[in-house]
Design an enzyme around this catalytic site. Structure first.
Site, PDB file in Angstrom:
ATOM      1  CE  LYS A  12      20.097 -31.586  57.513  1.00 53.40           C
ATOM      2  NZ  LYS A  12      21.293 -31.522  56.655  1.00 53.40           N
ATOM      3  CE1 TYR A  35      16.810 -31.423  56.328  1.00 52.06           C
ATOM      4  CE2 TYR A  35      15.994 -30.239  58.248  1.00 52.06           C
ATOM      5  CZ  TYR A  35      16.797 -30.291  57.125  1.00 52.06           C
ATOM      6  OH  TYR A  35      17.595 -29.223  56.795  1.00 52.06           O
TER       7      TYR A  35
END
Ligand code: NAD
Length: 264
Positions: A173, A169
């Site tokens: 991002k 993640y």
């Protein structure tokens, strides 16, 4: 020099009146709030979600409030489905004015235990999905010489985290932050602005497992100058601003919506 700001109408500057907006992951959580908020700001909203029932529910809710919405069952990591959806929206509306790349997921596991399949599953939606949707939308924006893209990064794309492991993640991002800069530079000549938001923890199903840990929530609140996590409402206005004429000179920027978390 010495402007009187005679031509500045704040209602119009922050309005999305009559524009055509596409929101991915609009069936739940932050995307649902953004879809409703953009509709209330005047946009004709297209809700994309791989959960077509959820997308339908949101579109019906928006229509029941007297605004325009259409639901599309689309997985943002499916190239042909994304291309077809953007083409269908352009064919029915004549154009796409704004795209909010909101769909995303996380698989929170210690890095040493994260399988290649889990790593790739997150990158496929959070990074490749953003690229595929941006590329498909831009192909329809370029002939009109205008368009706005708002990507969804995270404070986890701007810091190393540390409260719990979330490597795929965080990597995805972080990549969204630089994809935003690079597309902004590449497509500026076509009149397309590309920005991102970087929210702190936002109260949605996405972080429900984390909210069930009172000690973790207390630590997050203590680490946040404004002393709380965000609500969906805290995110919506920032997206409307970035999509609106008021942000005409803003591109390549990632706007933290984090209660001061990253300012420390
Ligand atoms: P959520 O899980 O509540 O909603 C996500 C929505 O995206 C769901 O409707 C889901 O069906 C849809 N979706 C997931 N994968 C998809 C795919 N491949 N194609 C189409 N739709 C898909 O999550 P949320 O909290 O609303 O998060 C939205 C975005 O905000 C994500 O990108 C997330 O990473 C980001 N974000 C969330 C938080 C938070 O704390 N909630 C913080 C920072 C950033």
């Amino acid at each position: 020099m010495g402007t009187t700001l005679a031509g500045f109408d704040p209602q119009r500057a922050f309005s999305l009146d009559g524009s055509v907006a596409v929101i991915t992951g609009g069936g739940n959580g932050i995307g649902r709030g953004i879809a409703i908020g953009m509709a209330r700001a005047g946009a004709r909203v297209h809700v994309l979600d791989r959960d077509s029932r959820a997308a339908n529910t949101v579109a019906e809710l928006i229509k029941a409030q007297g605004f325009f919405a259409v639901a599309h069952g689309v997985d943002v990591s499916d190239e042909s489905a994304v291309d077809a959806a953007m083409a269908a929206i352009t064919s029915s509306e004549g154009r796409i004015d704004s795209l909010v790349n909101n769909a995303g997921l996380a698989i929170r596991r210690p890095s040493l235990e994260l399988s290649l399949a889990d790593w790739e599953a997150v990158l496929k939606v959070n990074l490749t999905g953003v690229f595929l949707c941006a590329r498909a939308a831009a192909r329809h924006m370029i002939p009109n010489r205008r368009g706005v893209i708002v990507n969804t990064a995270s404070i986890m794309g701007l810091s190393g985290g540390g409260l719990y492991p979330n490597i795929s993640y965080q990597s995805s991002k972080g990549a969204v932050v630089n994809l935003t800069r690079a597309l902004a530079v590449e497509w500026a000549a076509h009149g397309i602005r590309v920005n991102a938001i970087a929210p702190t923890w936002v109260r949605t199903d996405f972080i429900a497992p984390l909210l069930q840990q009172p000690e973790l929530l207390a630590r997050i609140q203590a680490m946040t100058p404004l002393g709380r996590i965000a609500e969906v409402e805290d995110i919506v206005g920032a997206v409307i601003y970035l999509a609106s004429p008021a942000a005409a000179m803003v591109t390549g920027h990632t706007l933290a919506i984090d209660g001061g978390f990253l300012a420390q």
